[in-house]
Scaffold this motif. Structure first.
Motif, PDB file in Angstrom:
ATOM      1  N   TRP A  41       0.786  -1.243   0.000  1.00 12.44           N
ATOM      2  CA  TRP A  41       0.000   0.000   0.000  1.00 12.44           C
ATOM      3  C   TRP A  41       0.807   1.276   0.000  1.00 12.44           C
ATOM      4  O   TRP A  41       0.395   2.294  -0.507  1.00 12.44           O
ATOM      5  N   TYR A  45       1.513   4.355  -3.744  1.00 11.78           N
ATOM      6  CA  TYR A  45       0.997   5.685  -3.449  1.00 11.78           C
ATOM      7  C   TYR A  45       2.117   6.732  -3.477  1.00 11.78           C
ATOM      8  O   TYR A  45       1.966   7.828  -4.044  1.00 11.78           O
ATOM      9  N   GLN A  49       2.474   9.919  -5.971  1.00 15.84           N
ATOM     10  CA  GLN A  49       2.547  11.273  -5.441  1.00 15.84           C
ATOM     11  C   GLN A  49       3.801  12.037  -5.877  1.00 15.84           C
ATOM     12  O   GLN A  49       3.758  13.234  -6.103  1.00 15.84           O
ATOM     13  N   ASP A 295      -5.048   8.434  -0.812  1.00 19.67           N
ATOM     14  CA  ASP A 295      -3.805   8.136  -0.085  1.00 19.67           C
ATOM     15  C   ASP A 295      -3.747   6.687   0.409  1.00 19.67           C
ATOM     16  O   ASP A 295      -4.740   5.954   0.330  1.00 19.67           O
ATOM     17  N   GLY A 296      -2.595   6.289   0.916  1.00 16.90           N
ATOM     18  CA  GLY A 296      -2.285   4.894   1.221  1.00 16.90           C
ATOM     19  C   GLY A 296      -3.380   4.052   1.847  1.00 16.90           C
ATOM     20  O   GLY A 296      -4.038   3.265   1.138  1.00 16.90           O
ATOM     21  N   LEU A 299      -6.721   4.134   0.129  1.00 16.34           N
ATOM     22  CA  LEU A 299      -6.782   3.476  -1.178  1.00 16.34           C
ATOM     23  C   LEU A 299      -7.170   2.015  -1.022  1.00 16.34           C
ATOM     24  O   LEU A 299      -8.055   1.506  -1.696  1.00 16.34           O
TER      25      LEU A 299
END
Ligand code: PHE
Length: 463
Positions: A41, A45, A49, A295-296, A299
């Motif tokens: 995860w 991400y 980003q 976001d992580g 998600l």
């Protein structure tokens, strides 16, 4: 002469049952430690980003130039001494026993990482269960955020799953280094690879998959900020499980005739490949379902279930496989964290099994503190310095503690330990030809790695 250095490795010598049986076992166990929640995860991400392929490029540079060097460093310290971190440093440099503080610092980091790891693994196990029983499939697309918030804030759900996950981890440790850790890693790592490949194939064949690939692989150097570079370095260390002594413990289990460079290369390649494959499995699916790559943690728990539901029955299978993948990846990492702490107490004279149970009990308490600190949770009001327990532990272990541990370790290795000992250990007492040693030692170990770590630490304190 060979006897001269073998005596150092007392534990492995006294009872060779305590080490791994083969290089394959070493690679599977250590890759199991490396491949974890960080790969599946966090990495995709971060990549999204900080500029996609631009981030990937910097990541690869850090992983191979610094991460892999640290991996070899920890393996050498572990195998040479035969001890876990607190005893390993003084065993290699008896003149200054205070170097044991570096080992203790690593144990502190491991305690914290394991606590957050258990919480996230607990959620994942919970989601795996809910995907199996059809609960997730019955939720409407706009209900996943509320579902996640309720799950996290529940006073019993996160704790129950955390404890179940920890019991599995403990059972493997109680099985021992060979019959527990090595066996389970040899079984789970290939399964994990198959699972991630299956998910990639499914994801790539969805209509609109190319948008997800573009998100991940299009290099955008304008997004690569100084902050991003620090985050990527932290991720490279965290992902290879270096900077907290875990790989010193696994290093102490490496057979004498196993090639440390080759092991480290295979482990690094596995780690990087699974991270990239996870990105390929996740982003195309997210875009194909018209979702936002959030976001992580969001998600994985709030966006992916929507994706799975949009795929009908296939999606449900996809969901079960995905959460299984995440649970297994987390399990082999949690195993290495619990083993590191267990080996530490065992080296202090405690019985292995007693040590494992004691650490487990402490981690249940720490884990509950962390789990209860989320919004809506029983301890969410306690926010020293404006942060809850989870954010404290997460920020410390993600950004600061591993680079500090890594810096101290590499300074010990390059400037305190004897060069001849390092050469001897890496060449398996002169058996292997290691023409790369000069570059490794004089450039990477003594200058590049410490300088990069120091600069990034100072920069992160200043910003
Ligand atoms: N490498 C693991 C991950 O990427 C985390 C970890 C750190 C595991 C330290 C063990 C020791 O998720």
């Amino acid at each position: 002469m060979v006897v001269g250095h073998l005596f150092l490795n007392k534990r492995v010598m006294a009872n060779n049952k305590t080490g791994f049986t083969s290089s394959f076992g070493v690679i599977m166990a250590a890759a199991g430690s490396a491949v974890g929640l960080g790969n599946i995860w966090r990495f995709p991400y971060i990549c999204g980003q900080y500029g996609g392929a631009a981030c990937l490029f910097v990541y690869l540079l850090f992983v191979f130039l610094i991460g892999m060097v640290l991996l070899m460093t920890e393996f050498v310290i572990g195998r040479r001494s035969g001890f876990s971190p607190e005893k390993a440093f003084p065993a290699l440099y008896p003149k200054r026993p205070s170097w044991k503080m570096v080992g203790l610092f690593g144990m502190f980091t491991c305690f914290l990482i394991l606590a957050i790891y258990l919480v996230i693994s607990g959620w994942t196990l919970g989601y795996f269960w809910e995907s199996l029983t059809g609960t997730l499939a019955s939720i409407a697309d706009d209900g996943f955020k509320a579902h996640f918030d309720a799950f996290v804030a529940s006073p019993w759900k996160p704790v129950v799953f955390l404890v179940i996950f920890l019991i599995f981890t403990l059972l493997v440790i109680l099985g021992g280094v060979q019959k527990g850790i090595e066996k389970v890693s040899k079984l789970l790592m290939p399964i994990l690879l198959v699972l991630v490949l299956l998910l990639c194939v499914r994801s790539l064949t969805l209509p609109g998959a190319s948008k997800g690939l573009a998100y991940l692989f299009h290099p955008d150097f304008s997004l690569l900020t100084w902050d991003g570079i620090l985050a990527i370095l932290g991720q490279a260390l965290f992902s290879l499980s270096v900077g907290m002594g875990a790989m010193i413990v696994y290093g102490s289990y490496i057979p004498r005739d196993s090639n440390i460079l080759k092991n480290a290369m295979w482990i690094t390649v596995c780690d990087v490949s699974i991270a990239v494959l996870a990105g390929i499995a996740i982003f195309p699916a997210v875009f194909a379902a018209g979702q936002n790559p959030a976001d992580g943690p969001g998600l994985v728990y709030q966006v992916l279930p929507v994706v799975f539901n949009s795929l009908g029955t296939v999606g449900q299978v996809f969901a079960v496989l995905f959460f299984l993948l995440l649970v297994l990846a987390a399990l082999t990492s949690a195993i290495s964290l619990l083993e590191t702490l267990t080996a530490w107490l065992a080296d202090k004279g405690m019985k292995r099994k007693v040590a494992a149970v004691i650490i487990t009990l402490i981690e249940v308490v720490l884990g509950i503190f962390v789990a209860y600190s989320f919004t809506g949770g029983p301890l969410s009001d306690i926010t020293p310095g404006g942060k809850n327990f989870f954010d404290w532990a997460n920020d410390l272990t993600g950004a600061y503690l591993p680079p500090i541990g890594a810096l101290l370790t590499v300074i010990f290795f390059g400037w305190v330990m004897k060069k001849e000992d390092i050469y001897d250990e890496l060449s398996n007492h002169g058996v292997l030809k290691i023409s790369w040693f000069k570059v490794f030692y004089h450039i990477l170990v003594r200058f590049v790695a410490p300088a990069a770590l120091l600069v990034s630490l100072i920069a992160s304190i200043l910003t």
